[in-house]
Design an enzyme around this catalytic site. Structure first.
Site, PDB file in Angstrom:
ATOM      1  N   ASN A   1     -52.766 -33.192  13.391  1.00 53.71           N
ATOM      2  CA  ASN A   1     -51.707 -34.029  13.973  1.00 53.71           C
ATOM      3  C   ASN A   1     -51.850 -35.423  13.361  1.00 53.71           C
ATOM      4  O   ASN A   1     -52.713 -36.200  13.764  1.00 53.71           O
ATOM      5  CB  ASN A   1     -51.880 -34.076  15.497  1.00 53.71           C
ATOM      6  CG  ASN A   1     -50.780 -34.863  16.179  1.00 53.71           C
ATOM      7  OD1 ASN A   1     -49.948 -35.491  15.523  1.00 53.71           O
ATOM      8  ND2 ASN A   1     -50.796 -34.832  17.501  1.00 53.71           N
TER       9      ASN A   1
ATOM     10  N   HIS B   1     -41.910 -32.634  22.323  1.00 55.44           N
ATOM     11  CA  HIS B   1     -43.024 -31.970  23.037  1.00 55.44           C
ATOM     12  C   HIS B   1     -42.800 -30.461  23.167  1.00 55.44           C
ATOM     13  O   HIS B   1     -43.324 -29.824  24.086  1.00 55.44           O
ATOM     14  CB  HIS B   1     -43.201 -32.528  24.467  1.00 55.44           C
ATOM     15  CG  HIS B   1     -43.507 -33.984  24.543  1.00 55.44           C
ATOM     16  ND1 HIS B   1     -42.880 -34.822  25.451  1.00 55.44           N
ATOM     17  CD2 HIS B   1     -44.353 -34.751  23.852  1.00 55.44           C
ATOM     18  CE1 HIS B   1     -43.345 -36.048  25.313  1.00 55.44           C
ATOM     19  NE2 HIS B   1     -44.247 -36.037  24.330  1.00 55.44           N
TER      20      HIS B   1
ATOM     21  N   GLU C   1     -51.633 -27.905  22.441  1.00 56.47           N
ATOM     22  CA  GLU C   1     -50.731 -27.808  21.296  1.00 56.47           C
ATOM     23  C   GLU C   1     -51.485 -27.368  20.034  1.00 56.47           C
ATOM     24  O   GLU C   1     -50.931 -26.654  19.199  1.00 56.47           O
ATOM     25  CB  GLU C   1     -50.058 -29.172  21.061  1.00 56.47           C
ATOM     26  CG  GLU C   1     -49.063 -29.507  22.166  1.00 56.47           C
ATOM     27  CD  GLU C   1     -48.888 -30.992  22.402  1.00 56.47           C
ATOM     28  OE1 GLU C   1     -49.862 -31.637  22.861  1.00 56.47           O
ATOM     29  OE2 GLU C   1     -47.801 -31.514  22.154  1.00 56.47           O
TER      30      GLU C   1
ATOM     31  N   ARG D   1     -48.613 -30.541  12.808  1.00 56.41           N
ATOM     32  CA  ARG D   1     -47.578 -30.904  13.771  1.00 56.41           C
ATOM     33  C   ARG D   1     -46.558 -31.784  13.056  1.00 56.41           C
ATOM     34  O   ARG D   1     -46.935 -32.752  12.391  1.00 56.41           O
ATOM     35  CB  ARG D   1     -48.208 -31.679  14.924  1.00 56.41           C
ATOM     36  CG  ARG D   1     -47.168 -32.175  15.884  1.00 56.41           C
ATOM     37  CD  ARG D   1     -47.736 -33.186  16.829  1.00 56.41           C
ATOM     38  NE  ARG D   1     -46.705 -33.611  17.750  1.00 56.41           N
ATOM     39  CZ  ARG D   1     -46.650 -34.804  18.299  1.00 56.41           C
ATOM     40  NH1 ARG D   1     -47.593 -35.688  18.038  1.00 56.41           N
ATOM     41  NH2 ARG D   1     -45.693 -35.119  19.120  1.00 56.41           N
TER      42      ARG D   1
ATOM     43  N   ARG E   1     -41.571 -46.793  27.386  1.00 55.08           N
ATOM     44  CA  ARG E   1     -40.146 -46.549  27.105  1.00 55.08           C
ATOM     45  C   ARG E   1     -39.328 -46.570  28.391  1.00 55.08           C
ATOM     46  O   ARG E   1     -39.779 -46.076  29.422  1.00 55.08           O
ATOM     47  CB  ARG E   1     -39.956 -45.191  26.427  1.00 55.08           C
ATOM     48  CG  ARG E   1     -40.577 -45.089  25.053  1.00 55.08           C
ATOM     49  CD  ARG E   1     -40.142 -43.800  24.372  1.00 55.08           C
ATOM     50  NE  ARG E   1     -40.885 -43.578  23.152  1.00 55.08           N
ATOM     51  CZ  ARG E   1     -41.674 -42.521  22.930  1.00 55.08           C
ATOM     52  NH1 ARG E   1     -41.816 -41.585  23.846  1.00 55.08           N
ATOM     53  NH2 ARG E   1     -42.309 -42.411  21.782  1.00 55.08           N
TER      54      ARG E   1
END
Ligand code: ADP
Length: 396
Positions: free
Chosen positions: A8, A178, A383, A89, A239
């Site tokens: 990643n 995601h 993941e 990823r 955010r």
């Protein structure tokens, strides 16, 4: 026996996990932080030990060179040819990549071209891919896209009600994010429910620093909270999540520090959410402490945060006509029991009843009461494992 590396790569970081496949055994894992800055931090966890070193790693190619040297130096591998696959990823796959894909030079070019959808992430992902392809040219290289799981959304969910030309000519639509995590935890939840995946309706809440919620029907994403970019949906660490777009020109006209649309977007991405309201931090642990000390801004930030998640759960209960389970995962979802309690409070009409004692027990997986019509699970996401499995499936 062969080894597969899950990678990643971020703009200044590279996280990795090495698996023995097909056994799915983690042999070693680690990360590079502060790539391109002074004093990069290089961590390797192996054989119950942790090694941390600090030195300058100027770019991703040097990070990968260093990693491969470390594999030999620490006797994690006797020969680099033991690594037969590397999975990467990739944040944005647009409409092009609906599943994990073998990386060819053409695929790499497509990933770079999709950078307009993920300007911070895709270029870094591409750098990681190029570095490994150069140093491990014989290993099977696979791209695993964050957006792929959401490509099953129906058009009524992924389209924005704007003039058609903005979709037709500029591909403006909801892509979500995601996806690997939502897919993994929904599959695990189906196992816990003891039902075939095809017969399940699950709402998955990936609540980390970035956060998104997905409606998964029959194992497929049918709607998700993040939008064209990860700025959409619920309130997050830094955010804002969604708001009335008329705020943009209004702020640009009135705040002299916001000169361009990009300034407004940066403010909404980096200075909003928990950070913006609490004025303390983006980290849920700091918000928890602020609330405990009676800090009014921390209390409001927390209430707004839970409110937004609750409303998305409500939407997806409506879209799917109920749910078998709600799943919480990622840094906050897995660890902040007070957030789970705040979100699920007052949902008994929907058949959702949290068992407070189980919710407060670290490591508990099923946290709803015996009678709760909708089960509530805490499932740690993985993941990296999904990436390793997808590489295994595509190995030459
Ligand atoms: P990302 O991958 O988006 O950076 P993570 O899923 O790792 O995010 O989540 C990171 C966030 O999880 C942190 O910002 C923090 O708010 C939260 N977090 C981590 N550990 C805990 C904990 N023990 N209690 C509450 N929140 C936590």
């Amino acid at each position: 026996m062969s080894k597969t590396l899950s990678v990643n790569a971020g703009s200044s970081s590279l996280k990795w996990q090495l698996y023995e496949m097909p056994e799915e055994k983690v042999i070693a894992k680690g990360m590079f932080e502060r790539i391109g800055l002074k004093d990069s931090i290089v961590t390797v966890k192996f054989d119950g030990k942790k090694e941390e070193q600090i030195f300058d790693v100027p770019n991703h190619v040097e990070a990968v060179e260093r990693l491969l040297e470390d594999f030999k130096r620490l006797h994690i591998l006797s020969d680099l040819t033991e690594i037969t696959g590397v999975g990467h990823r990739v944040v944005a796959g647009g409409e092009l990549f609906k599943t994990s894909t073998l990386i060819t030079p053409e695929v790499l070019e497509e990933i770079k071209a999709l950078s307009n959808l993920a300007p911070l992430h895709n270029p870094a992902n591409a750098q990681g891919i190029e570095a490994f392809m150069k140093l491990l040219p014989d290993a099977t290289a696979v791209a695993v896209f964050d957006t792929a799981f959401h490509t099953t959304m129906p058009e009524k969910a992924f389209r924005y009600p704007l003039p058609n030309k903005y979709y037709d000519e500029f591909q403006v639509r909801k892509y979500g994010a995601h996806g690997t995590s939502h897919m993994y935890v929904s599959q695990e939840a189906a196992k816990l429910l003891g039902k075939p995946l095809e017969a399940t309706k699950i709402i998955t809440c990936h609540i980390g620093n970035g956060a998104s919620i997905t409606a998964v029907a029959g194992g497929k994403s049918i709607d998700t909270s993040m939008g064209f970019t990860p700025l959409g949906g619920i309130m997050m660490g830094t955010r804002s999540g969604e708001l009335d777009p008329s705020v943009f020109p209004y702020l640009m006209a009135n705040d002299p520090t916001l000169k361009t649309a990009q300034d407004v977007v940066d403010m909404m991405n980096q200075k909003s959410g928990l950070t913006g309201i609490s004025e303390i931090s983006s980290d849920m642990r700091d918000i928890r402490d602020g609330r405990a000390n009676g800090n009014k801004k921390a209390i409001l930030a927390f209430e707004m945060y839970c409110d937004r998640i609750k409303k998305y759960i409500g939407q997806y209960l409506a879209v799917m006509n109920g749910a078998d389970a709600i799943v919480f995962t990622a840094g906050i979802g897995e660890n902040a029991e007070y957030m789970r309690a705040g979100v699920l409070e007052g949902l008994s009409w929907f058949g959702i009843e949290l068992d407070q004692e189980k919710n407060n027990t670290p490591g508990a997986i099923e946290i709803s009461t015996q009678n709760s019509r909708v089960k509530v699970f805490v499932i740690p996401t993985d993941e990296e494992l999904v990436i390793a499995r997808d590489v295994e499936a595509l190995k030459k």
